[in-house]
Design a protein around this motif. Structure first.
Motif, PDB file in Angstrom:
ATOM      1  N   ILE A 133      -3.493  37.856  50.462  1.00 53.80           N
ATOM      2  CA  ILE A 133      -4.819  37.379  50.873  1.00 53.80           C
ATOM      3  C   ILE A 133      -5.638  38.532  51.452  1.00 53.80           C
ATOM      4  N   GLN A 134      -5.029  39.356  52.294  1.00 55.01           N
ATOM      5  CA  GLN A 134      -5.740  40.483  52.877  1.00 55.01           C
ATOM      6  C   GLN A 134      -6.171  41.479  51.811  1.00 55.01           C
ATOM      7  N   SER A 135      -5.324  41.731  50.839  1.00 49.99           N
ATOM      8  CA  SER A 135      -5.687  42.628  49.741  1.00 49.99           C
ATOM      9  C   SER A 135      -6.873  42.077  48.959  1.00 49.99           C
ATOM     10  N   ARG A 136      -6.879  40.787  48.728  1.00 49.65           N
ATOM     11  CA  ARG A 136      -7.986  40.152  48.005  1.00 49.65           C
ATOM     12  C   ARG A 136      -9.284  40.259  48.791  1.00 49.65           C
ATOM     13  N   GLN A 137      -9.217  40.021  50.079  1.00 49.28           N
ATOM     14  CA  GLN A 137     -10.411  40.080  50.909  1.00 49.28           C
ATOM     15  C   GLN A 137     -10.952  41.498  51.019  1.00 49.28           C
ATOM     16  N   GLN A 138     -10.072  42.484  51.142  1.00 46.46           N
ATOM     17  CA  GLN A 138     -10.511  43.878  51.228  1.00 46.46           C
ATOM     18  C   GLN A 138     -11.200  44.334  49.948  1.00 46.46           C
ATOM     19  N   ALA A 139     -10.798  43.771  48.833  1.00 41.23           N
ATOM     20  CA  ALA A 139     -11.426  44.122  47.559  1.00 41.23           C
ATOM     21  C   ALA A 139     -12.725  43.349  47.328  1.00 41.23           C
ATOM     22  N   GLY A 140     -13.067  42.454  48.257  1.00 45.47           N
ATOM     23  CA  GLY A 140     -14.278  41.658  48.098  1.00 45.47           C
ATOM     24  C   GLY A 140     -14.158  40.593  47.029  1.00 45.47           C
ATOM     25  N   GLU A 141     -12.944  40.187  46.772  1.00 49.95           N
ATOM     26  CA  GLU A 141     -12.711  39.182  45.728  1.00 49.95           C
ATOM     27  C   GLU A 141     -12.491  37.797  46.330  1.00 49.95           C
ATOM     28  N   THR A 142     -12.752  36.803  45.534  1.00 53.37           N
ATOM     29  CA  THR A 142     -12.508  35.420  45.930  1.00 53.37           C
ATOM     30  C   THR A 142     -11.704  34.733  44.835  1.00 53.37           C
ATOM     31  N   LEU A 143     -10.905  33.788  45.265  1.00 56.36           N
ATOM     32  CA  LEU A 143     -10.066  33.047  44.320  1.00 56.36           C
ATOM     33  C   LEU A 143     -10.572  31.614  44.226  1.00 56.36           C
ATOM     34  N   ARG A 144     -10.914  31.222  43.024  1.00 54.87           N
ATOM     35  CA  ARG A 144     -11.268  29.828  42.764  1.00 54.87           C
ATOM     36  C   ARG A 144     -10.056  29.143  42.157  1.00 54.87           C
ATOM     37  N   SER A 145      -9.528  28.187  42.888  1.00 57.08           N
ATOM     38  CA  SER A 145      -8.334  27.481  42.414  1.00 57.08           C
ATOM     39  C   SER A 145      -8.550  25.986  42.576  1.00 57.08           C
ATOM     40  N   GLU A 146      -8.388  25.260  41.490  1.00 53.13           N
ATOM     41  CA  GLU A 146      -8.612  23.807  41.504  1.00 53.13           C
ATOM     42  C   GLU A 146      -7.506  23.125  40.706  1.00 53.13           C
ATOM     43  N   ILE A 147      -6.765  22.269  41.371  1.00 53.89           N
ATOM     44  CA  ILE A 147      -5.707  21.513  40.692  1.00 53.89           C
ATOM     45  C   ILE A 147      -6.330  20.257  40.086  1.00 53.89           C
ATOM     46  N   ARG A 148      -6.299  20.164  38.785  1.00 52.18           N
ATOM     47  CA  ARG A 148      -6.822  18.972  38.122  1.00 52.18           C
ATOM     48  C   ARG A 148      -5.765  17.865  38.072  1.00 52.18           C
ATOM     49  N   ASP A 149      -4.572  18.210  37.653  1.00 52.15           N
ATOM     50  CA  ASP A 149      -3.501  17.216  37.556  1.00 52.15           C
ATOM     51  C   ASP A 149      -2.158  17.898  37.774  1.00 52.15           C
ATOM     52  N   ILE A 150      -1.226  17.128  38.312  1.00 54.28           N
ATOM     53  CA  ILE A 150       0.178  17.536  38.349  1.00 54.28           C
ATOM     54  C   ILE A 150       0.917  16.557  37.452  1.00 54.28           C
ATOM     55  N   THR A 151       1.538  17.062  36.413  1.00 53.88           N
ATOM     56  CA  THR A 151       2.114  16.172  35.400  1.00 53.88           C
ATOM     57  C   THR A 151       3.627  16.004  35.512  1.00 53.88           C
ATOM     58  N   ASP A 152       4.320  17.030  36.032  1.00 50.95           N
ATOM     59  CA  ASP A 152       5.776  16.937  36.047  1.00 50.95           C
ATOM     60  C   ASP A 152       6.343  17.699  37.240  1.00 50.95           C
ATOM     61  N   ILE A 153       7.270  17.067  37.938  1.00 56.76           N
ATOM     62  CA  ILE A 153       8.008  17.701  39.028  1.00 56.76           C
ATOM     63  C   ILE A 153       9.481  17.433  38.770  1.00 56.76           C
ATOM     64  N   ALA A 154      10.250  18.510  38.577  1.00 57.47           N
ATOM     65  CA  ALA A 154      11.670  18.368  38.236  1.00 57.47           C
ATOM     66  C   ALA A 154      12.512  19.195  39.192  1.00 57.47           C
ATOM     67  N   ILE A 155      13.507  18.564  39.779  1.00 52.99           N
ATOM     68  CA  ILE A 155      14.489  19.284  40.600  1.00 52.99           C
ATOM     69  C   ILE A 155      15.499  19.891  39.647  1.00 52.99           C
ATOM     70  N   ILE A 156      15.568  21.224  39.602  1.00 50.18           N
ATOM     71  CA  ILE A 156      16.434  21.887  38.623  1.00 50.18           C
ATOM     72  C   ILE A 156      17.574  22.669  39.279  1.00 50.18           C
ATOM     73  N   GLY A 157      17.558  22.790  40.589  1.00 50.71           N
ATOM     74  CA  GLY A 157      18.625  23.526  41.250  1.00 50.71           C
ATOM     75  C   GLY A 157      18.728  23.148  42.712  1.00 50.71           C
ATOM     76  N   ALA A 158      19.920  23.315  43.283  1.00 47.64           N
ATOM     77  CA  ALA A 158      20.133  23.024  44.707  1.00 47.64           C
ATOM     78  C   ALA A 158      21.420  23.698  45.159  1.00 47.64           C
ATOM     79  N   ASP A 159      21.423  24.160  46.411  1.00 47.03           N
ATOM     80  CA  ASP A 159      22.641  24.711  46.989  1.00 47.03           C
ATOM     81  C   ASP A 159      22.554  24.626  48.507  1.00 47.03           C
ATOM     82  N   ILE A 160      23.675  24.793  49.150  1.00 45.00           N
ATOM     83  CA  ILE A 160      23.759  24.752  50.609  1.00 45.00           C
ATOM     84  C   ILE A 160      24.448  26.034  51.065  1.00 45.00           C
ATOM     85  N   ASP A 161      23.759  26.794  51.935  1.00 46.33           N
ATOM     86  CA  ASP A 161      24.314  28.020  52.480  1.00 46.33           C
ATOM     87  C   ASP A 161      24.903  27.714  53.854  1.00 46.33           C
TER      88      ASP A 161
END
Length: 226
Positions: A133-161
């Motif tokens: 974020i700091q690198s983006r701001q120093q460069a004078g850039e902005t991020l346009r991000s818009e989530i239209r839809d979330i179609t799939d959420i899959a649990i593909i891995g799990a472990d316990i440390d």
């Protein structure tokens, strides 16, 4: 004096008398109109039916598909063990919570909202996000991000440390498929990265949590493109 009528047309006189008699007779039957005749009232036109403009209904947003491993799989067995160590955990609840966290993190990162990110990321991941974020701001850039839809959420891995001390740390890897607009703009409003159009993204996020501790929640520990 001569009373003869000669050639005078007597038949015309008779017809004239008959006509006068008929006129008088009709007037006695039909009567006469007395006073001023009222003006005819205007007849209101029938009410027009309201014009109904038919619009096509908006299509409903796509339903999110949650892919949960079966209990008899390796990942499903780890999830069952996590539930035994953390009674408030369920795979379904975790997957739905992942959807909400994904939206919050993507939105906060685009806005440069470090306060929100600090509560949702592990310390190491927050450091990486903060630097970006700091690198983006120093460069004078902005991020346009818009989530239209979330179609799939899959649990593909799990472990316990269990090497982290008295309380083990659980890790769950999730694949998130979404439709987004994500484009980075320079100071002049010109795109320098990404596409200003709806694009499908597939991300792999790893969430972690210290089990058996009150007040601890799932936090994003790593992220990459699928």
């Amino acid at each position: 004096m001569n009373f003869s009528f000669g050639h005078f047309p007597l038949d015309l006189i008779v017809l004239g008398l008959v006509a006068v008699f008929l006129v008088l007779r009709l007037r006695s039957i039909l009567g006469r109109r007395v006073g001023a005749e009222p003006a005819p009232r205007p007849v209101a036109p029938p009410p027009m039916a309201p014009t109904v403009v038919e619009t096509a209904p908006e299509p409903p947003p796509p339903t999110v598909t949650y892919d949960i491993p079966a209990p008899d799989t390796r990942v499903g067995g780890v999830l069952a063990r996590i539930a035994a160590l953390q009674p408030d955990f369920t795979p379904d609840g975790f997957a739905k919570g992942t959807e909400a966290a994904f939206r919050q993190i993507v939105t906060a990162y685009a806005a440069g909202d470090l306060n929100t990110l600090r509560t949702l990321l592990t310390a190491a991941t927050f450091t990486a996000f903060e630097a970006a974020i700091q690198s983006r701001q120093q460069a004078g850039e902005t991020l346009r991000s818009e989530i239209r839809d979330i179609t799939d959420i899959a649990i593909i891995g799990a472990d316990i440390d269990e090497t982290t001390g008295p309380n083990p740390v659980a890790h769950i890897e999730v694949r998130i498929v979404s439709d987004q607009i994500s484009v980075t703009m320079d100071g002049n409003g010109q795109p320098v990265a990404g596409v200003d159009a709806v694009t499908e993204f597939s991300d792999l996020w790893v969430f972690e949590r210290v089990l058996g501790m009150n007040g601890e929640g799932w936090r994003l520990g790593a992220s990459r493109s699928a």
